[in-house]
Design an enzyme around this catalytic site. Structure first.
Site, PDB file in Angstrom:
ATOM      1  CG  MET A 183      85.616  15.407  38.393  1.00 28.44           C
ATOM      2  SD  MET A 183      85.097  15.854  40.053  1.00 28.44           S
ATOM      3  CE  MET A 183      86.370  15.084  41.054  1.00 28.44           C
ATOM      4  CB  ALA A 184      86.534   9.522  34.988  1.00 24.54           C
ATOM      5  N   GLY A 185      82.949  10.348  35.577  1.00 21.53           N
ATOM      6  CA  GLY A 185      81.759   9.762  36.200  1.00 21.53           C
ATOM      7  C   GLY A 185      81.159   8.621  35.386  1.00 21.53           C
ATOM      8  N   GLY A 186      81.034   8.822  34.079  1.00 15.66           N
ATOM      9  CA  GLY A 186      80.490   7.771  33.217  1.00 15.66           C
ATOM     10  C   GLY A 186      81.410   6.557  33.202  1.00 15.66           C
ATOM     11  CB  SER A 187      85.099   6.287  33.028  1.00 16.14           C
ATOM     12  OG  SER A 187      85.203   7.006  31.823  1.00 16.14           O
ATOM     13  CB  ALA A 226      79.368  15.919  30.801  1.00 16.54           C
ATOM     14  N   GLY A 227      81.681  16.075  33.719  1.00 10.80           N
ATOM     15  CA  GLY A 227      82.374  17.084  34.524  1.00 10.80           C
ATOM     16  C   GLY A 227      83.889  16.988  34.492  1.00 10.80           C
ATOM     17  CE  LYS A 249      89.401  11.602  34.804  1.00 12.32           C
ATOM     18  NZ  LYS A 249      89.629  12.884  34.210  1.00 12.32           N
ATOM     19  CG  ASP A 299      89.394   8.845  31.681  1.00 18.76           C
ATOM     20  OD1 ASP A 299      90.557   8.733  31.248  1.00 18.76           O
ATOM     21  OD2 ASP A 299      88.791   9.937  31.759  1.00 18.76           O
ATOM     22  N   PRO A 335      79.977  14.491  39.230  1.00 16.25           N
ATOM     23  CG  PRO A 335      81.391  16.328  38.922  1.00 16.25           C
ATOM     24  CD  PRO A 335      81.133  15.185  39.845  1.00 16.25           C
TER      25      PRO A 335
HETATM   26  O1  C5P Z   1      88.146   7.017  25.469  1.00 15.27           O
HETATM   27  P1  C5P Z   1      86.981   7.947  25.622  1.00 15.27           P
HETATM   28  O2  C5P Z   1      85.743   7.433  24.924  1.00 15.27           O
HETATM   29  O3  C5P Z   1      86.706   8.348  27.022  1.00 15.27           O
HETATM   30  O4  C5P Z   1      87.388   9.270  24.863  1.00 15.27           O
HETATM   31  C1  C5P Z   1      86.471  10.265  24.552  1.00 15.27           C
HETATM   32  C2  C5P Z   1      87.070  11.173  23.492  1.00 15.27           C
HETATM   33  O5  C5P Z   1      88.182  11.891  24.021  1.00 15.27           O
HETATM   34  C3  C5P Z   1      87.633  10.446  22.274  1.00 15.27           C
HETATM   35  O6  C5P Z   1      86.657  10.247  21.297  1.00 15.27           O
HETATM   36  C4  C5P Z   1      88.718  11.381  21.792  1.00 15.27           C
HETATM   37  O7  C5P Z   1      88.146  12.423  21.033  1.00 15.27           O
HETATM   38  C5  C5P Z   1      89.223  12.014  23.075  1.00 15.27           C
HETATM   39  N1  C5P Z   1      90.439  11.363  23.585  1.00 15.27           N
HETATM   40  C6  C5P Z   1      91.643  11.580  22.931  1.00 15.27           C
HETATM   41  N2  C5P Z   1      92.786  11.002  23.413  1.00 15.27           N
HETATM   42  C7  C5P Z   1      92.747  10.233  24.530  1.00 15.27           C
HETATM   43  C8  C5P Z   1      91.540  10.014  25.210  1.00 15.27           C
HETATM   44  C9  C5P Z   1      90.402  10.601  24.716  1.00 15.27           C
HETATM   45  O8  C5P Z   1      91.691  12.287  21.915  1.00 15.27           O
HETATM   46  N3  C5P Z   1      93.879   9.692  24.964  1.00 15.27           N
END
Ligand code: C5P
Length: 324
Positions: free
Chosen positions: A125-129, A122-123, A8, A162, A120
């Site tokens: 682009m939500a690769g892990g998600s 940790a890029g 994304k 994501d 990528p």
């Molecule tokens: O939800 P996810 O694990 O992908 O989020 C990673 C980190 O990004 C969270 O621990 C938080 O620090 C930050 N985050 C946030 N607000 C969001 C989404 C993510 O602060 N709406």
């Protein structure tokens, strides 16, 4: 069971105030693009099948041992773009997804996962998600669960902000943490070049830096809303109008944490990008092009300028995770 899942880019990422749970309320206009990871799931014959570079994980157990019964674990291997940066233990989001689904279904997690990466790591682009979403779809089919999409979306939301969008695909406005999705009508197709950086950025760190910057400047954080101009540009497929209104509240923080990105964005604009921004929490930079050919020209120019590790092209919107 093989599932293909898109990356994304955020067309608008408006970050509201920090909530008590540490997350931020967002307006996040997600756009799925044709840069795909592929996750294949097999029934796991047991820990003996774990190849080199793989890992076997059970809930509450770091790695399964030789005494485990066959089919008692999740094993994972990763190939492709920056595969060496992907963790192979219980912190891998795809492994977490398999475990969460097994728990929901009240069954043992019995799966061997292979992740082929193009998105990528940790890029931004939500690769892990994406890999987590693909794993939910693959394991649901492999285990014959047939869970409704709404239930998969619920599990997805618990895995990460994501993850639901990687199931949803297309273009959508995400609110809440980004997990509450409403589809956005889009005419036609948009063409992109993406500049991939050396290394990655931690999403949590970028949000933290954004908070620090706001505190330091005393910025009043408004409650975010979706841009009418952006939605109108999407509805009629006007790339020029879209390029002018792309926005990302995390960009100043990402640029502070990764200073060379400023040059990357400038180089893309100089080569005629209709819009240039950091993708999500970065460090990937996204450039909206006039056409497919222009996206290719932009990618070539970005590589030649030496302002990225590599550049790729993609277009959107594309569907979310689907079995191939
Ligand atoms: O939800 P996810 O694990 O992908 O989020 C990673 C980190 O990004 C969270 O621990 C938080 O620090 C930050 N985050 C946030 N607000 C969001 C989404 C993510 O602060 N709406």
């Amino acid at each position: 069971m093989t599932v293909r899942v898109p990356a994304k880019v955020n067309l608008q990422l408006s970050v509201g105030p920090r909530r008590d749970d540490g997350y931020h309320d967002l307006v996040n206009v997600f756009h799925a693009v044709s840069l795909f990871d592929e996750v294949t799931a097999w029934r796991n014959p047991g820990p003996a099948a774990t190849g080199s570079g793989g890992a076997a994980i059970e809930p509450g157990i770091a790695a399964s041992g030789a005494d485990d019964p066959p089919g008692a674990s999740v094993t994972v291997t990763v190939e492709g773009e920056s595969a060496d940066l992907v963790p192979l233990d219980g912190t891998n989001l795809a492994v977490k997804a398999a475990l969460a689904l097994a728990e929901r279904a009240g069954r043992r997690p019995d799966v061997r996962l292979r992740i082929r990466k193009a998105i990528p790591v940790a890029g931004g682009m939500a690769g892990g998600s994406a890999d987590a979403a693909a794993t939910l779809v693959a394991c649901d089919a492999l285990w014959g669960l047939g869970l409704p999409r709404e239930e998969l979306m619920e599990i997805a939301g618990d895995l990460g902000s994501d993850v639901p969008f990687a199931l949803f695909g297309g273009t959508a406005v995400g609110t809440g943490r980004g997990e509450k999705l409403t589809r956005v009508p889009v005419a036609g197709r948009f063409h992109w070049a993406f500049a991939l950086a050396e290394g990655g950025l931690s999403t949590a760190e970028v949000y933290g830096e954004c908070d620090r910057l706001r505190e330091a400047t005393g910025e009043q954080v408004a409650w975010p809303s979706a841009s009418d101009e952006l939605l109108a540009a999407l509805a009629v497929g006007d790339a020029k109008a879209l390029g002018a209104v792309l926005s990302n509240d995390l960009q100043p923080a990402a640029l502070l944490l990764c200073r060379p990105l400023a040059r990357t964005l400038t180089a893309g604009r100089e080569h005629g990008a209709l819009g240039a921004l950091v993708s999500g929490s970065g460090p990937t930079c996204a450039f909206l092009a006039e056409s497919e050919d222009h996206a290719t020209t932009l990618a070539t120019a970005l590589e030649a300028a030496g302002v990225c590790r590599t550049a790729v092209t993609a277009s959107g919107p594309v569907p979310g995770a689907e079995i191939v």
